[in-house]
Design a protein around this motif. Structure first.
Motif, PDB file in Angstrom:
ATOM      1  N   ILE A  36      18.901 -42.450 -20.891  1.00 30.77           N
ATOM      2  CA  ILE A  36      18.415 -42.395 -19.709  1.00 30.77           C
ATOM      3  C   ILE A  36      16.762 -43.193 -19.928  1.00 30.77           C
ATOM      4  CG2 ILE A  36      19.754 -40.794 -18.593  1.00 30.77           C
ATOM      5  CD1 ILE A  36      17.748 -39.191 -18.735  1.00 30.77           C
ATOM      6  N   ALA A  37      16.432 -43.327 -21.016  1.00 29.27           N
ATOM      7  CA  ALA A  37      14.837 -44.378 -21.342  1.00 29.27           C
ATOM      8  C   ALA A  37      15.078 -45.098 -20.119  1.00 29.27           C
ATOM      9  CB  ALA A  37      14.798 -45.102 -22.662  1.00 29.27           C
ATOM     10  N   GLN A  38      15.507 -46.222 -19.702  1.00 31.92           N
ATOM     11  CA  GLN A  38      15.509 -47.146 -18.404  1.00 31.92           C
ATOM     12  C   GLN A  38      15.660 -46.286 -17.297  1.00 31.92           C
ATOM     13  OE1 GLN A  38      14.938 -50.281 -21.136  1.00 31.92           O
ATOM     14  NE2 GLN A  38      15.496 -51.330 -19.221  1.00 31.92           N
ATOM     15  N   ASP A  39      16.152 -45.655 -17.398  1.00 31.40           N
ATOM     16  CA  ASP A  39      15.768 -44.546 -16.211  1.00 31.40           C
ATOM     17  C   ASP A  39      14.543 -43.922 -15.045  1.00 31.40           C
ATOM     18  OD1 ASP A  39      18.486 -45.081 -15.172  1.00 31.40           O
ATOM     19  OD2 ASP A  39      18.907 -44.420 -16.808  1.00 31.40           O
ATOM     20  N   LEU A  40      14.121 -43.127 -16.877  1.00 32.30           N
ATOM     21  CA  LEU A  40      12.690 -42.368 -17.073  1.00 32.30           C
ATOM     22  C   LEU A  40      11.086 -43.548 -17.355  1.00 32.30           C
ATOM     23  CD1 LEU A  40      13.778 -39.518 -20.111  1.00 32.30           C
ATOM     24  CD2 LEU A  40      13.472 -39.823 -17.348  1.00 32.30           C
TER      25      LEU A  40
END
Length: 425
Positions: A36-40
């Motif tokens: 979820i790196a992009q979401d974070l």
């Protein structure tokens, strides 16, 4: 050879089963930021450096807790620390999932790291106490295989679920599960076949504890295994724990789902590799040759990643699955450290060997982010920062060097022939 009654044999599988489930959550929490790196990055509007710090917070506290956990496991027993860890980790996951700001997310992530930091060493202690010595690596491999379901879930499944229900709800649910497992550890887990739920709290002599720890630290045979773990697991935690998915999306132009599938293959290969490498080592009666082959293959694949060479999709999938198998080689370092130290200090010896990898993850995740931020040209990608090929190579160089040093350290590991050699050392 341990001789257990039928009731004790049933109990040990129940104990290991519950702790293995707790280990699933530990692995999930460790690698979840990668999925979820992009979401974070979008939720908190943060840079690569800050994102690296957020992910690495888990590793900071995990590193600091390794030796204390080993001491606690050898003195107070695994049951107490597993129950408390489940509660603390669950509350931290709630806070992380509900955090409106990056600062509160950091606090939640810290609590998660504190809670789950006790799981692995406690599990190793339980295996050492409940199972025969020549089954140690095999049983560790079995538990790693089960535990790695958490890392597999942190790849493509988490990415897909986050797209549907949002990443926050996932961590609230994980927090509730952590609380349940903490309670089960208190009710069911026993520190040894002879102990009972009402066992008296052990008395601890601080002088004896510190003397025992010093004997592990001053043992020169402890450190090669620790260095291998530092290089191999440190590079694994750093990249797989945060940067793998953005790397595949930005450098190789893969869709998010395809990149997450690569991550799941890496984790899946690691899970399977832990089981087979541990079993192979036990059956061969050798540690060092298996460790050397796995670590050098691991370093070779890192060189391929560093080159950023595009591969056909099928071949890329195969490489990442093989990457996982090779990564599993570092799982032998715990046996290597345990077998050159007194049996009663298995918790301390394995925790010392384990500490380096988490320390490397704590330091390298933000370091990679900082190195890449130096080359950022101001471009955005899905709300997060976009990095060009040269910048990615700068970041990859950091972890490739770590992996290579870990492989080189294998040559100084002492061969134990899968038995404790401390008395003859």
């Amino acid at each position: 050879m341990k001789t257990l009654s039928p009731e004790q044999q049933r109990r040990r599988w129940l104990v290991i089963g519950i702790v293995a489930l707790a280990y699933v959550l530990s692995f999930f929490q460790r690698f979840a930021p990668a999925g979820i790196a992009q979401d974070l990055a979008s939720s908190f509007q943060t840079s690569a450096t800050s994102l690296g710090v957020l992910a690495a917070t888990y590793f900071y506290v995990y590193t600091l807790m390794q030796v204390p956990t080993g001491i606690l496991a050898d003195t107070f027993g695994p049951r107490r620390i597993l129950a408390l860890g489940g509660i603390v980790g669950g509350l931290g996951s709630f806070l992380f999932g509900l955090a409106p700001t990056l600062d509160l997310a950091l606090v939640g992530r810290t609590m998660v790291g504190l809670g789950v930091s006790v799981t692995f060493i406690a599990m190793l202690k339980l295996i050492a106490v409940w199972f025969e010595e020549d089954r140690f690596a095999t049983m560790v491999g079995v538990c790693m295989l089960v535990g790695n379901l958490g890392s597999v879930l942190a790849g493509a499944p988490l990415s897909a679920l986050a797209q549907v229900s949002g990443w926050r709800g996932v961590f609230v649910g994980v927090g509730a599960l952590s609380l349940v497992l903490g309670i089960l550890c208190w009710l069911i887990v026993r520190d040894s076949p002879e102990s009972s739920a009402g066992a008296a709290r052990p008395r601890v002599d601080r002088t004896v504890v510190l003397g025992s720890l010093w004997s592990v630290l001053k043992n020169r045979d402890t450190w090669p295994a620790a260095l291998v773990n530092t290089g191999m697991s440190g590079s694994f935690f750093t990249f797989a724990g945060l940067w793998a998915t953005p790397y595949l999306m930005q450098v190789h132009g893969l869709a998010r789902a395809v990149a997450a599938t690569h991550l799941s293959l890496w984790f899946g290969g690691f899970a399977i590799g832990c089981f087979f490498i541990g079993t192979l080592s036990d059956r061969l009666g050798r540690r060092k040759p298996v460790l050397i082959v796995a670590s050098h293959l691991y370093a070779a694949i890192w060189l391929l990643l560093f080159s950023c060479t595009p591969l056909p999709l099928t071949l890329s999938y195969i490489v990442f699955a093989l990457f996982g198998l090779a990564t599993a080689g570092f799982s032998l370092t715990w046996a290597c450290a345990k077998e050159v130290n007194p049996p009663l200090l298995s918790g301390m010896s394995t925790s010392v060997a384990n500490m380096g990898g988490f320390m490397a993850g704590a330091l390298l995740q933000p370091l990679v982010g900082w190195v890449m931020d130096l080359g950022w040209q101001g471009e955005l990608f899905g709300g997060a920062r976009f990095y060009d090929l040269a910048t990615w190579r700068s970041g990859l160089l950091v972890v490739t060097v770590a992996a290579t040093l870990g492989a080189a350290s294998c040559w100084w590991v002492r061969e134990t022939r899968c038995r404790n050699i401390w008395k003859s050392g």
